[in-house]
Design a protein around this motif. Sequence first.
Motif, short mmCIF file in Angstrom:
data_model
loop_
_atom_site.label_atom_id
_atom_site.label_comp_id
_atom_site.label_asym_id
_atom_site.label_seq_id
_atom_site.Cartn_x
_atom_site.Cartn_y
_atom_site.Cartn_z
N TYR A 1 38.23 38.84 29.62
CA TYR A 1 39.07 40.02 29.82
C TYR A 1 40.53 39.65 29.61
O TYR A 1 40.91 38.47 29.67
CB TYR A 1 38.86 40.67 31.19
N LEU A 2 41.32 40.66 29.33
CA LEU A 2 42.73 40.47 29.00
C LEU A 2 43.52 41.68 29.47
O LEU A 2 43.07 42.82 29.32
CB LEU A 2 42.89 40.30 27.49
N PHE A 3 44.70 41.44 30.06
CA PHE A 3 45.59 42.52 30.45
C PHE A 3 46.95 42.29 29.81
O PHE A 3 47.45 41.17 29.79
CB PHE A 3 45.72 42.59 31.97
N THR A 4 47.50 43.36 29.26
CA THR A 4 48.80 43.27 28.60
C THR A 4 49.84 44.06 29.37
O THR A 4 49.54 45.05 30.03
CB THR A 4 48.72 43.82 27.17
N LEU A 5 51.07 43.59 29.27
CA LEU A 5 52.21 44.26 29.89
C LEU A 5 53.40 44.08 28.96
O LEU A 5 53.67 42.97 28.50
CB LEU A 5 52.51 43.65 31.26
N ALA A 6 54.10 45.17 28.67
CA ALA A 6 55.23 45.14 27.74
C ALA A 6 54.81 44.57 26.39
O ALA A 6 55.56 43.85 25.74
CB ALA A 6 56.39 44.33 28.33
N GLY A 7 53.58 44.87 25.99
CA GLY A 7 53.11 44.50 24.67
C GLY A 7 52.49 43.13 24.55
O GLY A 7 51.92 42.79 23.52
N GLY A 8 52.60 42.29 25.59
CA GLY A 8 52.07 40.93 25.51
C GLY A 8 51.10 40.64 26.65
O GLY A 8 51.09 41.32 27.67
N PRO A 9 50.25 39.61 26.49
CA PRO A 9 49.27 39.28 27.52
C PRO A 9 49.90 38.66 28.76
O PRO A 9 50.76 37.79 28.66
CB PRO A 9 48.35 38.28 26.81
N VAL A 10 49.48 39.11 29.94
CA VAL A 10 49.99 38.57 31.20
C VAL A 10 48.87 38.00 32.06
O VAL A 10 49.12 37.24 32.99
CB VAL A 10 50.77 39.64 31.99
N SER A 11 47.63 38.37 31.79
CA SER A 11 46.50 37.86 32.54
C SER A 11 45.28 37.85 31.64
O SER A 11 44.99 38.85 30.99
CB SER A 11 46.24 38.73 33.79
N TRP A 12 44.57 36.73 31.59
CA TRP A 12 43.38 36.66 30.75
C TRP A 12 42.42 35.63 31.32
O TRP A 12 42.80 34.72 32.06
CB TRP A 12 43.74 36.32 29.31
N ARG A 13 41.16 35.77 30.94
CA ARG A 13 40.13 34.86 31.43
C ARG A 13 38.97 34.80 30.46
O ARG A 13 38.57 35.81 29.89
CB ARG A 13 39.63 35.33 32.81
N SER A 14 38.44 33.61 30.28
CA SER A 14 37.23 33.40 29.50
C SER A 14 36.36 32.44 30.29
O SER A 14 36.72 31.27 30.46
CB SER A 14 37.56 32.81 28.12
N THR A 15 35.23 32.92 30.80
CA THR A 15 34.43 32.09 31.70
C THR A 15 32.94 32.39 31.55
O THR A 15 32.55 33.50 31.18
CB THR A 15 34.85 32.33 33.17
N LEU A 16 32.13 31.41 31.84
CA LEU A 16 30.69 31.57 31.79
C LEU A 16 30.22 32.37 33.00
O LEU A 16 30.66 32.13 34.13
CB LEU A 16 30.02 30.19 31.79
N GLN A 17 29.35 33.34 32.79
CA GLN A 17 28.85 34.14 33.91
C GLN A 17 27.95 33.30 34.80
O GLN A 17 27.27 32.38 34.35
CB GLN A 17 28.10 35.36 33.37
N SER A 18 27.94 33.61 36.09
CA SER A 18 27.25 32.78 37.08
C SER A 18 25.73 32.94 37.04
O SER A 18 25.01 32.08 37.53
CB SER A 18 27.76 33.11 38.48
#
Length: 358
Positions: free
Chosen positions: A225-242
């Motif tokens: 998942y990825l969240f953008t603010l003011a046009g750029g990424p501010v929070s992101w994650r790439s992880t294996l599901q449990s």
Amino acid sequence: MELSMYVTRQNWWSKALLSVKLDVKTAFLHGDLQEEIYMNQPPGYEAQSDLKLATGEFIYLLLYVDDMLIAASSQLEIYRMKRQFSKQFEMKELGEARKILGMEICRDKEAGKVWLTQRAYIEKVLKRFGIDDTTKAVTLPLAAHFQLSANLLDIAQAIGVVSRFMHDPDQGHWQAIKWILRYLKGTIDVGLVYERQQSSVGLCMGYTDSDYAGDIDRRRSTTGYLFTLAGGPVSWRSTLQSTVALSTTEAEYMAVTEAMKEAIWMQGLLDDLGVEHMTLTVFCDSQSAIFLTTNPVHHARTKHIDVRYHFVRDMIETGEVLLKKIDTKENHADMLTKVLSVQKFTYCKELMNVRAQR
């Protein structure tokens, strides 16, 4: 990292933002405290301070051990805050903020843009592992021919993959790491770009995706998942599901749930920072997963799903977070879950404003 702030509710990105870096001298000598320390003010308590902000002004304060970053729309307010701190601590001003926590800061005030890069850090890593001018750079952080097994945002997905084998790496894993370093060599000037916008309303967006059963050893899926603010990424994650998902829909549904939890946190952060915003929208490219969030009926295909993933239905029903369909080719989070073609990977970076300074 500790984050404290003194802020009034404003449309913060529509104003010019000034920043200065400070260093607290002998900070560790101030570490022995006898009294109790509260990170938040007790309910009903109102601080009495001579630091009063003029109407329409705001200050953000980022503190990490003895390094301090102050950002405000007024140079006068920065000066007043520095003076306030100087009454308690011996301070050293380092001038306009150009580096913080290993990230270089470059600003174009006329264009209203900010770049965050890590050129110096990347150069240090490349030198340590012998990646020099004779090493050829590559355009992808991980190529399709790396089928890694225990038997054998940009680099988040690749790092997530190779990190699964830190307990017992072999030559194949090392070759994959060298490939990542070669990618960094070719993108050393690439950074996160944030742009001033006319309105802060609706400026934060979320994107989610999954890669079904991509893990060769245990057939678990990847959440991105990825969240953008003011046009750029501010929070992101790439992880294996449990747990192992039994279908693409289930894998996407689990990814949506994780993104929803982050969306709730993001909305709380924006409220604390005084940023006006509409209900945060999360985009997903799986219509079946979206349907599952609005269908409370348990049937043979969904009743086995862990109950913790079903809280997303409450979020949708109450309207705290919106979930909308997006075409796969426009999904920013696609690059966080799987290896893509050069063209698609480059396009995803452009969507996220991950680019070189220009």
